[in-house]
Design a protein around this motif. Structure first.
Motif, PDB file in Angstrom:
ATOM      1  N   ALA A   1       0.830  -1.206   0.000  1.00 42.85           N
ATOM      2  CA  ALA A   1       0.000   0.000   0.000  1.00 42.85           C
ATOM      3  C   ALA A   1       0.865   1.258   0.000  1.00 42.85           C
ATOM      4  N   LEU A   2       2.006   1.189   0.663  1.00 43.13           N
ATOM      5  CA  LEU A   2       2.886   2.349   0.726  1.00 43.13           C
ATOM      6  C   LEU A   2       3.705   2.543  -0.549  1.00 43.13           C
ATOM      7  N   TYR A   3       4.223   1.443  -1.102  1.00 41.36           N
ATOM      8  CA  TYR A   3       5.277   1.587  -2.106  1.00 41.36           C
ATOM      9  C   TYR A   3       4.994   0.946  -3.470  1.00 41.36           C
ATOM     10  N   ALA A   4       4.034   0.019  -3.571  1.00 38.84           N
ATOM     11  CA  ALA A   4       3.908  -0.781  -4.797  1.00 38.84           C
ATOM     12  C   ALA A   4       3.548   0.062  -6.003  1.00 38.84           C
ATOM     13  N   SER A   5       4.201  -0.230  -7.110  1.00 38.74           N
ATOM     14  CA  SER A   5       3.862   0.411  -8.375  1.00 38.74           C
ATOM     15  C   SER A   5       2.602  -0.234  -8.937  1.00 38.74           C
ATOM     16  N   ALA A   6       2.047   0.406  -9.958  1.00 31.93           N
ATOM     17  CA  ALA A   6       0.857  -0.162 -10.604  1.00 31.93           C
ATOM     18  C   ALA A   6       1.160  -1.540 -11.166  1.00 31.93           C
ATOM     19  N   GLU A   7       2.376  -1.705 -11.704  1.00 30.63           N
ATOM     20  CA  GLU A   7       2.761  -3.006 -12.257  1.00 30.63           C
ATOM     21  C   GLU A   7       2.814  -4.072 -11.165  1.00 30.63           C
ATOM     22  N   GLN A   8       3.307  -3.724 -10.007  1.00 32.09           N
ATOM     23  CA  GLN A   8       3.345  -4.684  -8.905  1.00 32.09           C
ATOM     24  C   GLN A   8       1.946  -5.030  -8.418  1.00 32.09           C
ATOM     25  N   LEU A   9       1.071  -4.025  -8.381  1.00 33.54           N
ATOM     26  CA  LEU A   9      -0.306  -4.290  -7.958  1.00 33.54           C
ATOM     27  C   LEU A   9      -0.984  -5.277  -8.887  1.00 33.54           C
ATOM     28  N   ARG A  10      -0.687  -5.197 -10.186  1.00 33.34           N
ATOM     29  CA  ARG A  10      -1.319  -6.100 -11.149  1.00 33.34           C
ATOM     30  C   ARG A  10      -0.866  -7.544 -10.943  1.00 33.34           C
ATOM     31  N   ARG A  11       0.278  -7.728 -10.299  1.00 32.80           N
ATOM     32  CA  ARG A  11       0.765  -9.090 -10.045  1.00 32.80           C
ATOM     33  C   ARG A  11       0.036  -9.754  -8.889  1.00 32.80           C
ATOM     34  N   LEU A  12      -0.586  -8.963  -8.050  1.00 33.44           N
ATOM     35  CA  LEU A  12      -1.257  -9.522  -6.880  1.00 33.44           C
ATOM     36  C   LEU A  12      -2.545 -10.229  -7.282  1.00 33.44           C
ATOM     37  N   PRO A  13      -2.913 -11.315  -6.594  1.00 29.61           N
ATOM     38  CA  PRO A  13      -4.241 -11.893  -6.810  1.00 29.61           C
ATOM     39  C   PRO A  13      -5.306 -10.844  -6.506  1.00 29.61           C
ATOM     40  N   SER A  14      -6.430 -10.936  -7.158  1.00 31.58           N
ATOM     41  CA  SER A  14      -7.467  -9.902  -7.053  1.00 31.58           C
ATOM     42  C   SER A  14      -7.834  -9.587  -5.616  1.00 31.58           C
ATOM     43  N   ASP A  15      -7.966 -10.602  -4.778  1.00 24.99           N
ATOM     44  CA  ASP A  15      -8.389 -10.385  -3.398  1.00 24.99           C
ATOM     45  C   ASP A  15      -7.372  -9.546  -2.628  1.00 24.99           C
ATOM     46  N   ASP A  16      -6.092  -9.842  -2.810  1.00 20.93           N
ATOM     47  CA  ASP A  16      -5.072  -9.058  -2.120  1.00 20.93           C
ATOM     48  C   ASP A  16      -4.942  -7.662  -2.717  1.00 20.93           C
ATOM     49  N   ARG A  17      -5.162  -7.546  -4.004  1.00 26.01           N
ATOM     50  CA  ARG A  17      -5.098  -6.222  -4.626  1.00 26.01           C
ATOM     51  C   ARG A  17      -6.186  -5.310  -4.055  1.00 26.01           C
ATOM     52  N   VAL A  18      -7.370  -5.859  -3.850  1.00 21.49           N
ATOM     53  CA  VAL A  18      -8.449  -5.079  -3.236  1.00 21.49           C
ATOM     54  C   VAL A  18      -8.046  -4.641  -1.832  1.00 21.49           C
ATOM     55  N   LYS A  19      -7.399  -5.535  -1.094  1.00 15.79           N
ATOM     56  CA  LYS A  19      -6.953  -5.174   0.262  1.00 15.79           C
ATOM     57  C   LYS A  19      -5.983  -3.992   0.232  1.00 15.79           C
ATOM     58  N   VAL A  20      -5.068  -4.014  -0.718  1.00 19.48           N
ATOM     59  CA  VAL A  20      -4.116  -2.900  -0.827  1.00 19.48           C
ATOM     60  C   VAL A  20      -4.844  -1.604  -1.174  1.00 19.48           C
TER      61      VAL A  20
ATOM     62  N   TYR B   1      -5.381 -20.088  11.787  1.00 24.38           N
ATOM     63  CA  TYR B   1      -5.805 -19.994  10.390  1.00 24.38           C
ATOM     64  C   TYR B   1      -4.806 -19.189   9.581  1.00 24.38           C
ATOM     65  N   ARG B   2      -4.375 -19.742   8.452  1.00 22.11           N
ATOM     66  CA  ARG B   2      -3.516 -19.017   7.509  1.00 22.11           C
ATOM     67  C   ARG B   2      -4.420 -18.254   6.542  1.00 22.11           C
ATOM     68  N   LEU B   3      -4.746 -17.022   6.872  1.00 21.81           N
ATOM     69  CA  LEU B   3      -5.687 -16.253   6.055  1.00 21.81           C
ATOM     70  C   LEU B   3      -5.203 -16.130   4.611  1.00 21.81           C
ATOM     71  N   GLU B   4      -3.905 -16.066   4.421  1.00 20.98           N
ATOM     72  CA  GLU B   4      -3.376 -15.941   3.066  1.00 20.98           C
ATOM     73  C   GLU B   4      -3.655 -17.187   2.220  1.00 20.98           C
ATOM     74  N   SER B   5      -3.986 -18.307   2.871  1.00 21.36           N
ATOM     75  CA  SER B   5      -4.277 -19.530   2.119  1.00 21.36           C
ATOM     76  C   SER B   5      -5.576 -19.424   1.334  1.00 21.36           C
ATOM     77  N   SER B   6      -6.394 -18.446   1.662  1.00 19.33           N
ATOM     78  CA  SER B   6      -7.668 -18.259   0.954  1.00 19.33           C
ATOM     79  C   SER B   6      -7.569 -17.238  -0.170  1.00 19.33           C
ATOM     80  N   ALA B   7      -6.392 -16.643  -0.349  1.00 18.75           N
ATOM     81  CA  ALA B   7      -6.263 -15.540  -1.311  1.00 18.75           C
ATOM     82  C   ALA B   7      -6.563 -15.982  -2.745  1.00 18.75           C
ATOM     83  N   LEU B   8      -6.011 -17.117  -3.155  1.00 21.53           N
ATOM     84  CA  LEU B   8      -6.204 -17.540  -4.540  1.00 21.53           C
ATOM     85  C   LEU B   8      -7.634 -17.997  -4.793  1.00 21.53           C
ATOM     86  N   ASP B   9      -8.227 -18.723  -3.824  1.00 19.51           N
ATOM     87  CA  ASP B   9      -9.614 -19.149  -3.997  1.00 19.51           C
ATOM     88  C   ASP B   9     -10.544 -17.936  -4.075  1.00 19.51           C
ATOM     89  N   ALA B  10     -10.345 -16.968  -3.160  1.00 18.15           N
ATOM     90  CA  ALA B  10     -11.182 -15.771  -3.166  1.00 18.15           C
ATOM     91  C   ALA B  10     -10.978 -14.967  -4.446  1.00 18.15           C
TER      92      ALA B  10
END
Length: 476
Positions: A62-81, A161-170
């Motif tokens: 959220a502090l530093y990622a470029s637009a290109e880096q944001l596009r690499r994130l799974p959709s669920d994590d990108r929304v979080k950022v 619970y590993r919340l990050e384990s749900s990132a790809l499914d979500a």
């Protein structure tokens, strides 16, 4: 990630698992779901240490990622950022550690456990424990997949619970919703952000700009990028446990992955793959049965009675489960009387008729050939063969050389030798362009020409060779 990793309300007991551990995982999940759905920040106490590290990464994104880096994130994590950028300024973000971010998301209702109207938050229906890892399921297996859900790790104060384990499914569900709605991922993201923030949808063009332009920080983000594939590695562990406990679907999955020479999660090992698939078939899995039979068919050098007897139960299981290709192959066993089966052309033709009903286009050709050329005189049925061949005759221009050969045999069986000669002549002429293997082409044309010579002499054709022996010799 493919057919196997895409992946009852008390958890079931898997062989070798400790019921107390399974129940502890289920209780941890139920408690987390209750707290997080009530927007309680203490739900973070039930998250794994790795989840706090993941939230810290999202804060840095959220502090530093470029637009290109944001596009690499799974959709669920990108929304979080995007939520962090929309809801927190630079100073506030820098004050948050991973635990604080987790509590922030919980208190604002930015994370939750999916619920249904009747039963509340989704429950775990099965848990597989492997050492300090636990993988859950959120529904009974389908015919092709396990419905894997969140996974957990055992820490000093219990299962977390590993919340990050749900990132790809979500994220997969998010992307599917966008596709179903006919909108772009960007449009769906703006819509979701607007609903969550209860405000006009923010423009991603604005949120794509990092609050802090720091090249070194962006490099660190690349170096700290989450290993999202960890969830699949845990699921493979669960599949292995299930396979060892004789779960046929898991055995099919393990065998399939071992056959894949590009799999990241299982060593390529065709021999062990066949063993797992054969076990799955023997445990009643019809899909594994056809897979097993197909693999056994791929090694003609092994053809012989022992090999046929090994193959037969898998063919029968797949055929009885309405697999059309298995029906065709089983019909050949009946034609040749392999693996202890009686030589029975009527039984073979029945299976070929069923295969056509199952959608196997060449099954009509197989049936005509069997009825016209059966080596058992009492079981030949020339009239029926020619009747069935009429459909092929009507589309003569589209027939392959093998199909022309079959129609010719049907005419000859009915003493219509002029037509037999005409069709067989075309079959011989067309054959060279349809066979790439020189040895197979030569053997096929030689046999076709032999039949043509017989038809010119007024003799019909009766099957006089074994297709399996020819395959073993490399001439088919």
């Amino acid at each position: 990630m493919g057919l196997w990793l895409a992946l009852w309300a008390a958890p079931a007991l898997a062989a070798g698992d400790d019921l107390a551990e399974i129940n502890a995982v289920s209780r941890a999940w139920d408690r987390y779901a209750q707290l997080v759905n009530a927007n309680k920040p203490e739900s973070a106490d039930l998250l794994a240490t790795s989840s706090f590290a993941h939230f810290a990464f999202l804060r840095d994104a959220a502090l530093y990622a470029s637009a290109e880096q944001l596009r690499r994130l799974p959709s669920d994590d990108r929304v979080k950022v995007y939520l962090l950028r929309a809801g927190q300024d630079e100073a506030a973000l820098k004050q948050l550690d991973g635990v604080a971010v987790a509590r922030l998301f919980a208190s604002k209702g930015w994370i939750a456990v999916r619920s249904d109207e009747e039963n509340g938050p989704v429950s775990l229906t099965h848990v597989t424990v492997s050492g300090d890892h636990a993988v859950s399921e959120i529904g009974p297996p389908t015919e092709t997949n396990f419905q894997f859900g969140p996974d957990f790790v055992r820490e000093k104060d219990g299962w977390k619970y590993r919340l990050e384990s749900s990132a790809l499914d979500a994220s997969g569900a998010f992307d599917q919703a966008a596709a179903k709605a006919g909108v772009t991922n960007t449009q769906m993201t703006e819509f979701v952000l607007g609903r969550i923030l209860q405000a006009d949808p923010p423009r991603l063009a604005v949120l794509d700009r990092a609050p802090v332009d720091n090249a070194a920080a962006r490099i660190r983000l690349n170096e700290q990028w989450p290993d999202y594939d960890t969830v699949f590695r845990f699921r493979v562990e669960a599949l292995q446990r299930k396979a060892e406990a004789d779960d046929s679907l898991a055995q099919l999955a393990i065998g399939s992955m071992m056959l894949d020479d590009e799999s990241k999660y299982m060593a390529h090992d065709p021999k062990k793959a066949l063993e797992w698939l054969e076990r799955a078939s023997n445990n009643g899995n019809a899909r594994a049965a056809m897979f097993t039979a197909s693999l056994l068919m791929q090694d003609p050098a092994q053809f012989g009675d022992a090999h046929y007897r090994r193959m037969l139960p898998h063919l029968q299981r797949a055929a009885n489960a309405s697999n059309g290709m298995a029906m065709v192959e089983l019909s050949h066993f009946y034609v040749e009387g392999l693996a202890g089966l009686p030589r029975d052309c009527k039984q073979a033709a029945d299976w070929q008729a069923r295969a056509e009903e199952a959608g196997i286009e060449h099954a009509r050709n197989e049936q005509v050939w069997t009825l016209a050329t059966c080596p058992i005189p009492a079981q030949r049925d020339p009239a029926r063969a020619l009747e069935l061949a009429q459909f092929m005759i009507e589309r003569k221009d589209k027939l392959s050389s093998g199909e022309l050969d079959t129609v010719a045999a049907a005419f000859a069986a009915n003493s219509k030798f002029d037509q037999a000669v005409a069709y067989q002549t075309e079959a011989v002429a067309k054959a060279p362009e349809e066979f790439t293997d020189r040895k197979t082409r030569a053997a096929t044309i030689k046999r076709m020409k032999g039949r043509l010579a017989d038809y010119r002499k007024g003799r019909d054709y009766v099957l006089d060779y074994s297709m399996y022996e020819e395959a073993k010799a490399g001439t088919r």
